[in-house]
Design a protein around this motif. Structure first.
Motif, PDB file in Angstrom:
ATOM      1  N   VAL A  46       0.868  -1.226  -0.048  1.00 54.68           N
ATOM      2  CA  VAL A  46      -0.015  -0.012  -0.108  1.00 54.68           C
ATOM      3  C   VAL A  46       1.069   1.154   0.027  1.00 54.68           C
ATOM      4  N   VAL A  49      -3.360   5.605   1.066  1.00 61.92           N
ATOM      5  CA  VAL A  49      -4.654   5.248   1.535  1.00 61.92           C
ATOM      6  C   VAL A  49      -5.420   6.422   1.420  1.00 61.92           C
ATOM      7  N   THR A  56     -12.765   3.545   0.611  1.00 64.79           N
ATOM      8  CA  THR A  56     -11.378   3.805   0.876  1.00 64.79           C
ATOM      9  C   THR A  56     -10.798   3.282  -0.494  1.00 64.79           C
ATOM     10  N   LEU A  58      -7.131   2.396  -2.137  1.00 63.70           N
ATOM     11  CA  LEU A  58      -5.924   1.968  -1.773  1.00 63.70           C
ATOM     12  C   LEU A  58      -5.161   1.818  -2.894  1.00 63.70           C
ATOM     13  N   VAL A  60      -2.032   0.198  -4.550  1.00 58.52           N
ATOM     14  CA  VAL A  60      -1.061  -0.626  -4.265  1.00 58.52           C
ATOM     15  C   VAL A  60      -0.025  -0.958  -5.456  1.00 58.52           C
ATOM     16  N   SER A  78      -6.282  -0.899   6.310  1.00 62.14           N
ATOM     17  CA  SER A  78      -5.092  -0.745   5.697  1.00 62.14           C
ATOM     18  C   SER A  78      -4.320   0.406   5.858  1.00 62.14           C
TER      19      SER A  78
END
Length: 98
Positions: A46, A49, A56, A58, A60, A78
């Motif tokens: 991650v 965020v 949400t 993320l 990545v 996360s």
């Protein structure tokens, strides 16, 4: 000011995410990518965020350096640098070779 504009009482309630609605999840394009420990296609770190209340996002980073954006529910826990399992629904994704 709220008293003057008639905003005296806001109804109590709990935060609800449209992401928790099965009909929304069925139609949501973000379903092509989701966190799923049981059927992870790739794992990634991650980088960002982005908490937006009911959902949400993320960001990545996966092997090879590509970044995926995965939409999750608003109370996803996360954090930066977490390793997360991402399931990619290959039959729903379109890949482009540029």
């Amino acid at each position: 000011m709220a008293d003057q504009n008639g905003w005296v009482a806001v109804p109590p309630g709990t935060r609800t995410s449209t992401y928790n609605n099965p009909n929304y999840k069925k139609a949501a394009p973000s379903e092509h990518l989701r966190l799923d420990r049981n059927s992870a296609t790739v794992n990634g770190e991650v980088l960002v965020v982005e908490r937006l209340g009911g959902q949400t996002y993320l960001y990545v980073k996966i092997a090879g350096g590509d970044t995926l954006i995965v939409q999750t529910d608003g109370d996803n826990s996360s954090q930066l640098r977490n390793l997360v399992p991402v399931h990619i629904s290959g039959d729903l994704c379109h890949l482009f070779d540029l």
